[in-house]
Design a protein around this motif. Structure first.
Motif, PDB file in Angstrom:
ATOM      1  N   MET A  67      45.034  48.740   3.969  1.00  0.00           N
ATOM      2  CA  MET A  67      43.852  48.936   4.961  1.00  0.00           C
ATOM      3  C   MET A  67      44.626  48.819   6.350  1.00  0.00           C
ATOM      4  N   ILE A  68      46.060  48.302   6.237  1.00  0.00           N
ATOM      5  CA  ILE A  68      46.715  48.379   7.579  1.00  0.00           C
ATOM      6  C   ILE A  68      46.808  49.873   8.251  1.00  0.00           C
ATOM      7  N   ILE A  69      46.985  50.949   7.314  1.00  0.00           N
ATOM      8  CA  ILE A  69      47.134  52.284   7.976  1.00  0.00           C
ATOM      9  C   ILE A  69      45.974  52.524   8.652  1.00  0.00           C
ATOM     10  N   PRO A  70      44.507  52.446   8.145  1.00  0.00           N
ATOM     11  CA  PRO A  70      43.621  52.907   9.128  1.00  0.00           C
ATOM     12  C   PRO A  70      43.379  52.165  10.147  1.00  0.00           C
ATOM     13  N   MET A  71      43.850  50.845  10.042  1.00  0.00           N
ATOM     14  CA  MET A  71      43.521  50.042  11.246  1.00  0.00           C
ATOM     15  C   MET A  71      44.684  50.468  12.415  1.00  0.00           C
ATOM     16  N   VAL A  72      45.723  50.749  12.071  1.00  0.00           N
ATOM     17  CA  VAL A  72      46.472  51.205  13.078  1.00  0.00           C
ATOM     18  C   VAL A  72      46.066  52.335  13.586  1.00  0.00           C
ATOM     19  N   LEU A  73      45.915  53.467  13.047  1.00  0.00           N
ATOM     20  CA  LEU A  73      45.240  54.636  13.524  1.00  0.00           C
ATOM     21  C   LEU A  73      43.863  54.329  14.196  1.00  0.00           C
ATOM     22  N   GLY A  74      43.123  53.591  13.959  1.00  0.00           N
ATOM     23  CA  GLY A  74      41.762  53.240  14.467  1.00  0.00           C
ATOM     24  C   GLY A  74      42.182  52.566  15.844  1.00  0.00           C
ATOM     25  N   ALA A  75      43.178  51.550  15.991  1.00  0.00           N
ATOM     26  CA  ALA A  75      43.493  50.751  17.060  1.00  0.00           C
ATOM     27  C   ALA A  75      44.390  51.705  18.212  1.00  0.00           C
ATOM     28  N   GLY A  76      44.878  52.481  17.762  1.00  0.00           N
ATOM     29  CA  GLY A  76      45.395  53.682  18.835  1.00  0.00           C
ATOM     30  C   GLY A  76      44.208  54.447  19.505  1.00  0.00           C
ATOM     31  N   CYS A  77      43.331  54.689  18.531  1.00  0.00           N
ATOM     32  CA  CYS A  77      42.139  55.511  19.022  1.00  0.00           C
ATOM     33  C   CYS A  77      41.277  54.785  19.991  1.00  0.00           C
ATOM     34  N   GLY A  78      41.001  53.671  19.515  1.00  0.00           N
ATOM     35  CA  GLY A  78      40.249  52.537  20.390  1.00  0.00           C
ATOM     36  C   GLY A  78      40.785  52.273  21.822  1.00  0.00           C
ATOM     37  N   THR A  79      42.244  52.043  21.821  1.00  0.00           N
ATOM     38  CA  THR A  79      42.851  51.920  23.385  1.00  0.00           C
ATOM     39  C   THR A  79      42.931  53.247  23.876  1.00  0.00           C
ATOM     40  N   TYR A  80      42.841  54.293  23.371  1.00  0.00           N
ATOM     41  CA  TYR A  80      42.736  55.711  24.124  1.00  0.00           C
ATOM     42  C   TYR A  80      41.562  55.802  24.731  1.00  0.00           C
ATOM     43  N   ILE A  81      40.451  55.529  23.850  1.00  0.00           N
ATOM     44  CA  ILE A  81      39.117  55.804  24.250  1.00  0.00           C
ATOM     45  C   ILE A  81      38.736  54.839  25.497  1.00  0.00           C
ATOM     46  N   ALA A  82      39.098  53.693  25.433  1.00  0.00           N
ATOM     47  CA  ALA A  82      38.878  52.736  26.477  1.00  0.00           C
ATOM     48  C   ALA A  82      39.352  52.870  27.730  1.00  0.00           C
TER      49      ALA A  82
END
Length: 88
Positions: A67-82
């Motif tokens: 689950m670290i893989i989707p977490m890393v991808l989601g973290a990048g998206c979250g920072t970008y969106i913010a």
């Protein structure tokens, strides 16, 4: 491992972890912005959400290291969106 990837529960968990970490990073970025802007109420609200989502996602990747893989991808998206929303 392949049998695990083919289960529906694996993918549902992966999607939940992606969006959970995306929100986690979104709230973290917003917390930093609120603190730098001296907005105590917004910083406290965002910090509370950040801690809650951090606890939930931690349980997810401790129980399944993949689950670290989707977490890393989601973290990048979250920072970008913010950051994109902050520019507007």
């Amino acid at each position: 491992m392949l049998a695990k990837l083919l289960t529906e529960s694996f993918w549902l968990t992966a999607i939940a972890m992606f969006f959970g970490s995306m929100l986690l990073e979104f709230f973290w970025t917003r917390t930093v912005a609120a603190v730098s802007g001296n907005n105590a109420k917004l910083a406290a609200l965002n910090s509370g959400m950040y801690m809650f989502l951090g606890a939930v996602t931690t349980v997810g990747y401790v129980s399944d290291p993949y689950m670290i893989i989707p977490m890393v991808l989601g973290a990048g998206c979250g920072t970008y969106i913010a950051m994109v929303l902050k520019k507007k």
